[in-house]
Design a protein around this motif. Structure first.
Motif, PDB file in Angstrom:
ATOM      1  N   ILE A 245     -11.276   5.784  -4.851  1.00 54.51           N
ATOM      2  CA  ILE A 245      -9.877   5.510  -4.546  1.00 54.51           C
ATOM      3  C   ILE A 245      -9.423   4.398  -5.485  1.00 54.51           C
ATOM      4  CG2 ILE A 245      -8.195   4.886  -2.764  1.00 54.51           C
ATOM      5  CD1 ILE A 245      -9.842   7.442  -2.111  1.00 54.51           C
ATOM      6  N   GLY A 246      -8.431   4.687  -6.326  1.00 57.81           N
ATOM      7  CA  GLY A 246      -7.954   3.706  -7.299  1.00 57.81           C
ATOM      8  C   GLY A 246      -7.148   2.587  -6.692  1.00 57.81           C
ATOM      9  N   GLY A 247      -6.577   2.831  -5.508  1.00 55.33           N
ATOM     10  CA  GLY A 247      -5.793   1.812  -4.816  1.00 55.33           C
ATOM     11  C   GLY A 247      -6.505   1.373  -3.552  1.00 55.33           C
ATOM     12  N   SER A 248      -5.781   1.440  -2.437  1.00 56.72           N
ATOM     13  CA  SER A 248      -6.295   1.006  -1.141  1.00 56.72           C
ATOM     14  C   SER A 248      -6.258   2.144  -0.135  1.00 56.72           C
ATOM     15  CB  SER A 248      -5.446  -0.146  -0.593  1.00 56.72           C
ATOM     16  OG  SER A 248      -5.539  -1.289  -1.408  1.00 56.72           O
ATOM     17  N   ILE A 249      -7.000   1.985   0.957  1.00 54.91           N
ATOM     18  CA  ILE A 249      -6.833   2.822   2.141  1.00 54.91           C
ATOM     19  C   ILE A 249      -6.095   1.963   3.156  1.00 54.91           C
ATOM     20  CG2 ILE A 249      -7.956   4.004   4.053  1.00 54.91           C
ATOM     21  CD1 ILE A 249     -10.193   4.821   2.201  1.00 54.91           C
ATOM     22  N   ILE A 250      -4.930   2.452   3.577  1.00 53.97           N
ATOM     23  CA  ILE A 250      -4.075   1.702   4.487  1.00 53.97           C
ATOM     24  C   ILE A 250      -3.783   2.590   5.689  1.00 53.97           C
ATOM     25  CG2 ILE A 250      -1.874   0.492   4.755  1.00 53.97           C
ATOM     26  CD1 ILE A 250      -1.877   0.385   1.577  1.00 53.97           C
ATOM     27  N   ALA A 251      -4.406   2.283   6.814  1.00 56.67           N
ATOM     28  CA  ALA A 251      -4.244   3.095   8.013  1.00 56.67           C
ATOM     29  C   ALA A 251      -2.935   2.753   8.723  1.00 56.67           C
ATOM     30  CB  ALA A 251      -5.429   2.886   8.938  1.00 56.67           C
ATOM     31  N   ALA A 252      -2.614   3.552   9.744  1.00 61.03           N
ATOM     32  CA  ALA A 252      -1.351   3.368  10.465  1.00 61.03           C
ATOM     33  C   ALA A 252      -1.566   3.582  11.963  1.00 61.03           C
ATOM     34  CB  ALA A 252      -0.298   4.323   9.907  1.00 61.03           C
ATOM     35  N   ASP A 253      -0.555   4.097  12.645  1.00 59.56           N
ATOM     36  CA  ASP A 253      -0.581   4.230  14.101  1.00 59.56           C
ATOM     37  C   ASP A 253      -1.436   5.390  14.595  1.00 59.56           C
ATOM     38  OD1 ASP A 253       1.155   2.117  14.138  1.00 59.56           O
ATOM     39  OD2 ASP A 253       2.935   3.318  14.555  1.00 59.56           O
ATOM     40  N   GLY A 254      -1.607   6.409  13.787  1.00 54.39           N
ATOM     41  CA  GLY A 254      -2.305   7.606  14.234  1.00 54.39           C
ATOM     42  C   GLY A 254      -3.799   7.405  14.405  1.00 54.39           C
TER      43      GLY A 254
ATOM     44  N   ASP B 116      -7.965  -2.583  -0.910  1.00 55.72           N
ATOM     45  CA  ASP B 116      -8.367  -2.909   0.455  1.00 55.72           C
ATOM     46  C   ASP B 116      -8.730  -1.676   1.265  1.00 55.72           C
ATOM     47  OD1 ASP B 116      -7.714  -5.683   0.202  1.00 55.72           O
ATOM     48  OD2 ASP B 116      -5.601  -5.249   0.616  1.00 55.72           O
ATOM     49  N   LEU B 117      -9.535  -1.890   2.297  1.00 52.57           N
ATOM     50  CA  LEU B 117      -9.727  -0.934   3.386  1.00 52.57           C
ATOM     51  C   LEU B 117      -9.103  -1.598   4.605  1.00 52.57           C
ATOM     52  CD1 LEU B 117     -10.911   1.607   4.733  1.00 52.57           C
ATOM     53  CD2 LEU B 117     -13.046   0.324   5.047  1.00 52.57           C
ATOM     54  N   LYS B 118      -7.937  -1.071   5.030  1.00 54.22           N
ATOM     55  CA  LYS B 118      -7.154  -1.739   6.067  1.00 54.22           C
ATOM     56  C   LYS B 118      -6.939  -0.819   7.260  1.00 54.22           C
ATOM     57  CE  LYS B 118      -2.876  -4.183   6.931  1.00 54.22           C
ATOM     58  NZ  LYS B 118      -1.541  -4.550   6.451  1.00 54.22           N
TER      59      LYS B 118
ATOM     60  N   GLN C 278      -9.874   4.234  15.490  1.00 55.48           N
ATOM     61  CA  GLN C 278     -10.647   4.816  14.394  1.00 55.48           C
ATOM     62  C   GLN C 278      -9.822   5.001  13.123  1.00 55.48           C
ATOM     63  OE1 GLN C 278     -13.003   8.193  15.630  1.00 55.48           O
ATOM     64  NE2 GLN C 278     -13.644   7.194  17.514  1.00 55.48           N
ATOM     65  N   SER C 279      -8.811   4.172  12.940  1.00 53.63           N
ATOM     66  CA  SER C 279      -8.027   4.234  11.705  1.00 53.63           C
ATOM     67  C   SER C 279      -8.681   3.339  10.650  1.00 53.63           C
ATOM     68  CB  SER C 279      -6.584   3.797  11.973  1.00 53.63           C
ATOM     69  OG  SER C 279      -6.524   2.448  12.400  1.00 53.63           O
ATOM     70  N   GLY C 280      -8.502   3.725   9.390  1.00 55.93           N
ATOM     71  CA  GLY C 280      -9.168   2.991   8.325  1.00 55.93           C
ATOM     72  C   GLY C 280     -10.676   3.082   8.438  1.00 55.93           C
ATOM     73  N   LEU C 281     -11.170   4.258   8.787  1.00 59.74           N
ATOM     74  CA  LEU C 281     -12.585   4.479   9.084  1.00 59.74           C
ATOM     75  C   LEU C 281     -13.258   5.278   7.967  1.00 59.74           C
ATOM     76  CD1 LEU C 281     -14.934   4.540  11.261  1.00 59.74           C
ATOM     77  CD2 LEU C 281     -13.967   6.736  11.968  1.00 59.74           C
TER      78      LEU C 281
ATOM     79  N   SER D 223     -10.416  -6.495   0.131  1.00 56.88           N
ATOM     80  CA  SER D 223     -10.798  -6.933   1.481  1.00 56.88           C
ATOM     81  C   SER D 223     -10.927  -5.773   2.449  1.00 56.88           C
ATOM     82  CB  SER D 223      -9.740  -7.908   2.025  1.00 56.88           C
ATOM     83  OG  SER D 223      -9.648  -9.051   1.207  1.00 56.88           O
ATOM     84  N   VAL D 224     -11.705  -5.995   3.499  1.00 54.67           N
ATOM     85  CA  VAL D 224     -11.769  -5.098   4.658  1.00 54.67           C
ATOM     86  C   VAL D 224     -11.007  -5.805   5.764  1.00 54.67           C
ATOM     87  CG1 VAL D 224     -13.244  -3.945   6.332  1.00 54.67           C
ATOM     88  CG2 VAL D 224     -13.988  -4.141   3.947  1.00 54.67           C
ATOM     89  N   ILE D 225      -9.947  -5.136   6.277  1.00 52.54           N
ATOM     90  CA  ILE D 225      -9.025  -5.770   7.213  1.00 52.54           C
ATOM     91  C   ILE D 225      -8.924  -4.905   8.465  1.00 52.54           C
ATOM     92  CG2 ILE D 225      -6.658  -6.618   7.539  1.00 52.54           C
ATOM     93  CD1 ILE D 225      -6.529  -6.555   4.351  1.00 52.54           C
ATOM     94  N   GLY D 226      -9.284  -5.471   9.594  1.00 50.46           N
ATOM     95  CA  GLY D 226      -9.172  -4.748  10.852  1.00 50.46           C
ATOM     96  C   GLY D 226      -7.729  -4.594  11.290  1.00 50.46           C
TER      97      GLY D 226
END
Length: 185
Positions: free
Chosen positions: A123-132, A152-154, A160-163, A178-181
């Protein structure tokens, strides 16, 4: 409301597909979607993939193997369940997403998922999770190769988002930032 509109559907194999622009899901279920019952070859999308309000919109879905994925932009989930997603029932090869993976408002949006193994993921950018639930995730029921995320992995509000998940084996993981909960319950 436009169910199965803007869809490419093979009831057999799909040799390969190149989209020189973007893939957009719509309000209809299964809209802006590419699917195959048998193996799907290499997927190359030069723009972005955006899920819509429809279930399974803005999606690549193989009921067998998916050879490889190259996405020059970002993969974004929408309001519809399983929107903005790559899925295979059998093995998924190497995945290269040059932008971000962005989760959406509903279940398993903005995600990579396979019922078998997934190859190396970049992944060239970040993984950014949301409400789902499970939004912004990389999920295999067996194994995943090496995972390299430049940003980031956010996690998000969804459980189980950003998993990144594989029960049998998971290769080397590199997170460039960063890894952000999130605040999911």
């Amino acid at each position: 409301l436009g169910a199965n509109s803007g869809e490419i559907n093979s009831t057999g194999k799909l040799a390969s597909i190149t989209v020189n622009g973007s893939l957009f899901g719509g309000d209809g279920d299964f809209s802006g979607r590419v699917s195959s019952v048998l193996d799907m070859g290499a997927v190359n999308v030069k723009g972005n993939i955006l899920g819509g309000d429809g279930t399974d919109s803005g999606q690549f879905d193989s009921k067998a193997k998916l050879a490889s994925v190259t996405l020059s932009g970002s993969l974004s989930g929408g309001a519809g369940e399983y929107s903005g997603r790559f899925f295979s029932d059998l093995d998924m090869g190497a995945v290269m997403i040059k932008g971000n993976i962005i989760g959406g408002a509903s279940h398993n949006t903005g995600s990579l998922a396979s019922n078998q193994k997934i190859g190396n993921v970049t992944i060239g950018g970040s993984i950014i999770a949301a409400d789902g639930f499970g939004s912004g995730s990389v999920f295999s029921l067996t194994s995943i190769g090496n995972v390299n995320i430049s940003g980031d992995l956010k996690g998000g509000a969804g459980q189980q988002s950003g998993l990144i998940y594989a029960p049998n084996s998971l290769g080397a993981i590199t997170i460039g930032a960063s890894v952000i909960g999130g605040d999911g319950a």
